[in-house]
Scaffold this motif. Structure first.
Motif, PDB file in Angstrom:
ATOM      1  N   PHE A  35       0.881  -1.159   0.000  1.00  0.00           N
ATOM      2  CA  PHE A  35       0.000   0.000   0.000  1.00  0.00           C
ATOM      3  C   PHE A  35       0.922   1.213   0.000  1.00  0.00           C
ATOM      4  CE2 PHE A  35      -3.008  -3.135   1.510  1.00  0.00           C
ATOM      5  CZ  PHE A  35      -4.228  -2.699   0.985  1.00  0.00           C
ATOM      6  N   TRP A  36       1.263   1.711  -1.202  1.00  0.00           N
ATOM      7  CA  TRP A  36       2.227   2.802  -1.268  1.00  0.00           C
ATOM      8  C   TRP A  36       1.624   4.007  -1.980  1.00  0.00           C
ATOM      9  CZ3 TRP A  36       4.707   4.955  -5.607  1.00  0.00           C
ATOM     10  CH2 TRP A  36       4.498   4.305  -6.822  1.00  0.00           C
ATOM     11  N   PHE A  37       2.178   5.177  -1.656  1.00  0.00           N
ATOM     12  CA  PHE A  37       1.659   6.432  -2.190  1.00  0.00           C
ATOM     13  C   PHE A  37       2.736   7.495  -2.025  1.00  0.00           C
ATOM     14  CE2 PHE A  37       0.545   5.751   2.210  1.00  0.00           C
ATOM     15  CZ  PHE A  37       0.864   6.936   2.837  1.00  0.00           C
ATOM     16  N   LYS A  38       2.514   8.628  -2.621  1.00  0.00           N
ATOM     17  CA  LYS A  38       3.420   9.765  -2.445  1.00  0.00           C
ATOM     18  C   LYS A  38       2.868  10.670  -1.354  1.00  0.00           C
ATOM     19  CE  LYS A  38       5.516   9.984  -7.052  1.00  0.00           C
ATOM     20  NZ  LYS A  38       6.891   9.695  -6.575  1.00  0.00           N
ATOM     21  N   ASP A  39       3.728  11.061  -0.423  1.00  0.00           N
ATOM     22  CA  ASP A  39       3.274  11.991   0.601  1.00  0.00           C
ATOM     23  C   ASP A  39       3.294  13.415   0.034  1.00  0.00           C
ATOM     24  OD1 ASP A  39       5.900  12.876   0.641  1.00  0.00           O
ATOM     25  OD2 ASP A  39       6.359  12.101   2.641  1.00  0.00           O
ATOM     26  N   LYS A  40       2.940  14.381   0.849  1.00  0.00           N
ATOM     27  CA  LYS A  40       2.834  15.762   0.353  1.00  0.00           C
ATOM     28  C   LYS A  40       4.180  16.350  -0.045  1.00  0.00           C
ATOM     29  CE  LYS A  40      -1.419  16.749   2.881  1.00  0.00           C
ATOM     30  NZ  LYS A  40      -2.094  17.572   3.921  1.00  0.00           N
ATOM     31  N   GLY A  41       5.247  15.690   0.397  1.00  0.00           N
ATOM     32  CA  GLY A  41       6.582  16.132   0.001  1.00  0.00           C
ATOM     33  C   GLY A  41       7.096  15.418  -1.240  1.00  0.00           C
ATOM     34  N   GLY A  42       6.238  14.573  -1.835  1.00  0.00           N
ATOM     35  CA  GLY A  42       6.623  13.866  -3.045  1.00  0.00           C
ATOM     36  C   GLY A  42       7.449  12.613  -2.804  1.00  0.00           C
ATOM     37  N   ARG A  43       7.533  12.160  -1.553  1.00  0.00           N
ATOM     38  CA  ARG A  43       8.314  10.963  -1.231  1.00  0.00           C
ATOM     39  C   ARG A  43       7.459   9.707  -1.404  1.00  0.00           C
ATOM     40  NH1 ARG A  43      10.096  15.011   2.605  1.00  0.00           N
ATOM     41  NH2 ARG A  43       8.017  14.776   3.511  1.00  0.00           N
ATOM     42  N   ASP A  44       8.052   8.625  -1.902  1.00  0.00           N
ATOM     43  CA  ASP A  44       7.357   7.343  -2.015  1.00  0.00           C
ATOM     44  C   ASP A  44       7.362   6.657  -0.656  1.00  0.00           C
ATOM     45  OD1 ASP A  44       6.937   7.765  -4.684  1.00  0.00           O
ATOM     46  OD2 ASP A  44       8.548   6.447  -5.369  1.00  0.00           O
ATOM     47  N   VAL A  45       6.182   6.544  -0.061  1.00  0.00           N
ATOM     48  CA  VAL A  45       6.068   5.922   1.261  1.00  0.00           C
ATOM     49  C   VAL A  45       5.016   4.813   1.198  1.00  0.00           C
ATOM     50  CG1 VAL A  45       6.768   8.015   2.497  1.00  0.00           C
ATOM     51  CG2 VAL A  45       4.355   7.613   2.026  1.00  0.00           C
ATOM     52  N   CYS A  46       5.005   3.963   2.228  1.00  0.00           N
ATOM     53  CA  CYS A  46       4.050   2.847   2.244  1.00  0.00           C
ATOM     54  C   CYS A  46       3.711   2.460   3.673  1.00  0.00           C
ATOM     55  CB  CYS A  46       4.630   1.636   1.505  1.00  0.00           C
ATOM     56  SG  CYS A  46       6.098   0.933   2.302  1.00  0.00           S
ATOM     57  N   LEU A  47       2.604   1.745   3.818  1.00  0.00           N
ATOM     58  CA  LEU A  47       2.306   1.095   5.086  1.00  0.00           C
ATOM     59  C   LEU A  47       3.189  -0.137   5.177  1.00  0.00           C
ATOM     60  CD1 LEU A  47      -1.616   1.280   5.066  1.00  0.00           C
ATOM     61  CD2 LEU A  47      -0.009   2.835   6.174  1.00  0.00           C
ATOM     62  N   ARG A  48       3.721  -0.398   6.343  1.00  0.00           N
ATOM     63  CA  ARG A  48       4.682  -1.501   6.475  1.00  0.00           C
ATOM     64  C   ARG A  48       4.042  -2.842   6.109  1.00  0.00           C
ATOM     65  NH1 ARG A  48       5.012  -1.065  13.101  1.00  0.00           N
ATOM     66  NH2 ARG A  48       2.945  -1.908  13.542  1.00  0.00           N
ATOM     67  N   ALA A  49       4.762  -3.624   5.321  1.00  0.00           N
ATOM     68  CA  ALA A  49       4.315  -4.951   4.922  1.00  0.00           C
ATOM     69  C   ALA A  49       4.909  -6.025   5.823  1.00  0.00           C
ATOM     70  CB  ALA A  49       4.702  -5.218   3.471  1.00  0.00           C
ATOM     71  N   GLU A  50       5.961  -5.696   6.512  1.00  0.00           N
ATOM     72  CA  GLU A  50       6.622  -6.568   7.483  1.00  0.00           C
ATOM     73  C   GLU A  50       7.589  -5.701   8.278  1.00  0.00           C
ATOM     74  OE1 GLU A  50       9.664  -9.197   6.133  1.00  0.00           O
ATOM     75  OE2 GLU A  50       9.638  -8.356   4.104  1.00  0.00           O
ATOM     76  N   LEU A  51       8.243  -6.309   9.278  1.00  0.00           N
ATOM     77  CA  LEU A  51       9.137  -5.510  10.118  1.00  0.00           C
ATOM     78  C   LEU A  51      10.619  -5.844   9.919  1.00  0.00           C
ATOM     79  CD1 LEU A  51       7.551  -3.489  11.776  1.00  0.00           C
ATOM     80  CD2 LEU A  51       8.367  -4.603  13.838  1.00  0.00           C
ATOM     81  N   THR A  52      10.925  -6.896   9.154  1.00  0.00           N
ATOM     82  CA  THR A  52      12.331  -7.284   9.000  1.00  0.00           C
ATOM     83  C   THR A  52      13.205  -6.177   8.408  1.00  0.00           C
ATOM     84  OG1 THR A  52      11.623  -9.576   8.742  1.00  0.00           O
ATOM     85  CG2 THR A  52      13.886  -9.066   8.142  1.00  0.00           C
ATOM     86  N   PHE A  56      -3.254  -7.581   8.757  1.00  0.00           N
ATOM     87  CA  PHE A  56      -3.189  -8.664   9.727  1.00  0.00           C
ATOM     88  C   PHE A  56      -2.077  -8.373  10.732  1.00  0.00           C
ATOM     89  CE2 PHE A  56      -0.580  -9.666   6.094  1.00  0.00           C
ATOM     90  CZ  PHE A  56       0.587 -10.199   6.612  1.00  0.00           C
ATOM     91  N   PHE A  57      -1.988  -9.224  11.744  1.00  0.00           N
ATOM     92  CA  PHE A  57      -0.921  -9.109  12.740  1.00  0.00           C
ATOM     93  C   PHE A  57       0.116 -10.187  12.453  1.00  0.00           C
ATOM     94  CE2 PHE A  57      -4.666  -7.298  14.670  1.00  0.00           C
ATOM     95  CZ  PHE A  57      -4.173  -6.124  15.229  1.00  0.00           C
ATOM     96  N   GLN A  58       1.379  -9.828  12.580  1.00  0.00           N
ATOM     97  CA  GLN A  58       2.439 -10.794  12.324  1.00  0.00           C
ATOM     98  C   GLN A  58       3.453 -10.794  13.455  1.00  0.00           C
ATOM     99  OE1 GLN A  58       4.139 -11.696   8.361  1.00  0.00           O
ATOM    100  NE2 GLN A  58       6.054 -10.917   9.192  1.00  0.00           N
ATOM    101  N   TYR A  59       3.584 -11.939  14.083  1.00  0.00           N
ATOM    102  CA  TYR A  59       4.619 -12.120  15.103  1.00  0.00           C
ATOM    103  C   TYR A  59       5.959 -12.321  14.404  1.00  0.00           C
ATOM    104  CZ  TYR A  59       7.520 -14.381  18.602  1.00  0.00           C
ATOM    105  OH  TYR A  59       8.560 -14.704  19.431  1.00  0.00           O
ATOM    106  N   ASN A  60       6.991 -11.653  14.889  1.00  0.00           N
ATOM    107  CA  ASN A  60       8.350 -11.817  14.375  1.00  0.00           C
ATOM    108  C   ASN A  60       9.307 -12.021  15.543  1.00  0.00           C
ATOM    109  OD1 ASN A  60       7.796 -10.749  11.477  1.00  0.00           O
ATOM    110  ND2 ASN A  60       7.053  -9.131  12.825  1.00  0.00           N
ATOM    111  N   ALA A  61      10.286 -12.887  15.342  1.00  0.00           N
ATOM    112  CA  ALA A  61      11.376 -13.029  16.321  1.00  0.00           C
ATOM    113  C   ALA A  61      12.664 -13.257  15.549  1.00  0.00           C
ATOM    114  CB  ALA A  61      11.104 -14.185  17.270  1.00  0.00           C
ATOM    115  N   ASP A  62      13.724 -12.575  15.964  1.00  0.00           N
ATOM    116  CA  ASP A  62      15.004 -12.659  15.251  1.00  0.00           C
ATOM    117  C   ASP A  62      16.162 -12.684  16.241  1.00  0.00           C
ATOM    118  OD1 ASP A  62      14.357 -11.901  12.140  1.00  0.00           O
ATOM    119  OD2 ASP A  62      13.027 -10.845  13.518  1.00  0.00           O
ATOM    120  N   ILE A  63      17.215 -13.406  15.841  1.00  0.00           N
ATOM    121  CA  ILE A  63      18.483 -13.379  16.564  1.00  0.00           C
ATOM    122  C   ILE A  63      19.538 -12.899  15.575  1.00  0.00           C
ATOM    123  CG2 ILE A  63      20.235 -14.707  17.793  1.00  0.00           C
ATOM    124  CD1 ILE A  63      18.063 -16.692  18.592  1.00  0.00           C
TER     125      ILE A  63
END
Length: 402
Positions: free
Chosen positions: A61-78, A118-125
């Motif tokens: 879900f990506w779009f340009k903000d008012k400053g013209g930057r390409d931004v998106c809602l996070r698809a994951e946290l990695t 959705f909600f996504q659990y993540n765990a990393d080492i």
């Protein structure tokens, strides 16, 4: 008006279920020494294209903000985790053990077990190359599911090694590596004869390849050694994990450009659902984000497939409402407020009548909420210094001192 496609409305009963899952994830993670973190919901698109290429934009879900930057809602946290590590990790002791439970967004076709929000659990080492880190992640995966009431009759962790696969490709003369990996990825959706027919076109050592897919974990490891493959890492891994829940499966591939060696996925034993969780070793990501080459291993688990499994196996608990209710008769609101504060100070959760409804309707309301204990405050009782307590389950009443 309905909710946007691929999203869900959570009424209180629904959210109670989600909190049960979140609380279990948090409890088990903390038991394993993981610390929780979070990152911004909005991110630069390049954060995700850096990891997955331009093609990933189709799923954002990506779009340009008012400053013209390409931004998106996070698809994951990695990717955010990699950014955090590059920006902040120099001052941190290794290995880093972090987990998160973000709400994430993907522009995909909604279907059973796959949503757009959705909600996504993540765990990393991060920062430990020893196979013990990978074993820790897999044992964590097993215990996350066990603590939700699931057993080895409900799910299996399937494990593979990308390095072993690459060694097999070289040892057995597989003619087309990309096609071989694609075939493995599709194996679960193919008839056995169709799979074997495709396999036969890829190697003159077809009989050995075919045999590998009939062997159990111990037999596979033994066969790898006979073929002269280095099994130290896999053998060490299986020594450290609960083998009641884990098997070797050569068809587990996952992201070709992302994972570097051991990969795994969990599936329901009836094979009725999509993957419950998945993960593996990804030793190049930190370097891709401008850091030094750093060993890393992690897992991701969405809530949608997990919920399907918990429901189908009847593993969701019956939630009892421990809240008490204060019903009122007459002008006793001030006394009700005072009683509520007394009950809260003793650790009770308290709902209180705020209406002009008669007692019968107040009791009906409490019953609809599953409330088992009702304190009834009436003008006459208060003059006598008493309060009536009604057990909604048994239908009994008793007087206590007010």
């Amino acid at each position: 008006m309905k909710a946007y496609i691929g999203t869900r409305d959570f009424l209180p009963d629904d959210w109670r279920v989600m909190n049960y899952i979140f609380n279990t994830w948090r409890k088990v993670s903390e038991q394993y020494g993981f610390e929780e973190f979070d990152a911004p919901t909005i991110a630069m698109v390049e954060l995700f294209t850096e990891k997955s290429g331009e093609e990933i934009k189709k799923q954002l879900f990506w779009f340009k903000d008012k400053g013209g930057r390409d931004v998106c809602l996070r698809a994951e946290l990695t990717p955010q985790l990699a950014r955090f590590y590059v920006n902040y990790a120099k001052a941190m002791k290794k290995p880093i053990k972090w987990f998160s439970i973000p709400r994430v967004f993907r522009y995909e076709k909604p279907q059973k077990g796959r949503l757009r929000e959705f909600f996504q659990y993540n765990a990393d080492i991060i920062g430990e190359d020893n196979v013990s880190a990978t074993a820790e992640i897999i044992n964590l995966s097993i215990n996350l599911l066990k603590n939700l009431g699931l057993t080895n009759k409900d799910f299996t962790i399937r494990i593979n090694s990308r390095k072993i696969l690459d060694a097999l490709i070289n040892r057995l003369g597989v003619s087309d590596k990309a096609r071989f990996y694609l075939l493995l990825d599709k194996k679960g959706k193919m008839e056995e004869k169709e799979f074997e027919k495709e396999l036969k076109t890829l190697s003159k050592e077809y009989k050995i390849l075919k045999e590998l897919f009939t062997l159990n974990t111990n037999e596979l490891l033994k066969k790898f050694m006979e073929l002269g493959l280095d099994t130290d890492r896999l053998t060490g891994l299986f020594r450290l994990i609960d083998k009641k829940y884990a098997v070797m499966d050569l068809s587990i591939v996952r992201g070709l450009a992302y994972y570097t060696d051991i990969v795994f996925e969990a599936f329901d034993t009836k094979n009725e659902l999509r993957s419950i969780l998945g993960g593996g070793e990804y030793n190049n990501l930190i370097k891709d984000f401008g850091g030094e080459e750093t060993p890393a291993v992690g897992l991701g688990m969405g809530d949608a497939v997990l919920l399907e499994l918990l429901k189908s196996q009847k593993k969701l608990p019956i939630f009892e409402n421990t809240t008490v209710f204060i019903a009122t008769i007459g002008s006793v609101l001030k006394d009700a407020v005072k009683l509520r504060e007394q009950l809260i100070s003793k650790g009770c959760n308290v709902n209180m009548n705020l209406t002009d409804k008669n007692l019968s309707k107040q009791l009906s309301y409490a019953q609809s909420k599953g409330i088992e204990k009702v304190y009834i405050l009436g003008e006459k009782d208060l003059k006598k210094g008493t309060i009536t307590v009604k057990d909604m389950k048994k239908g009994t009443e008793k007087k206590i001192k007010g």
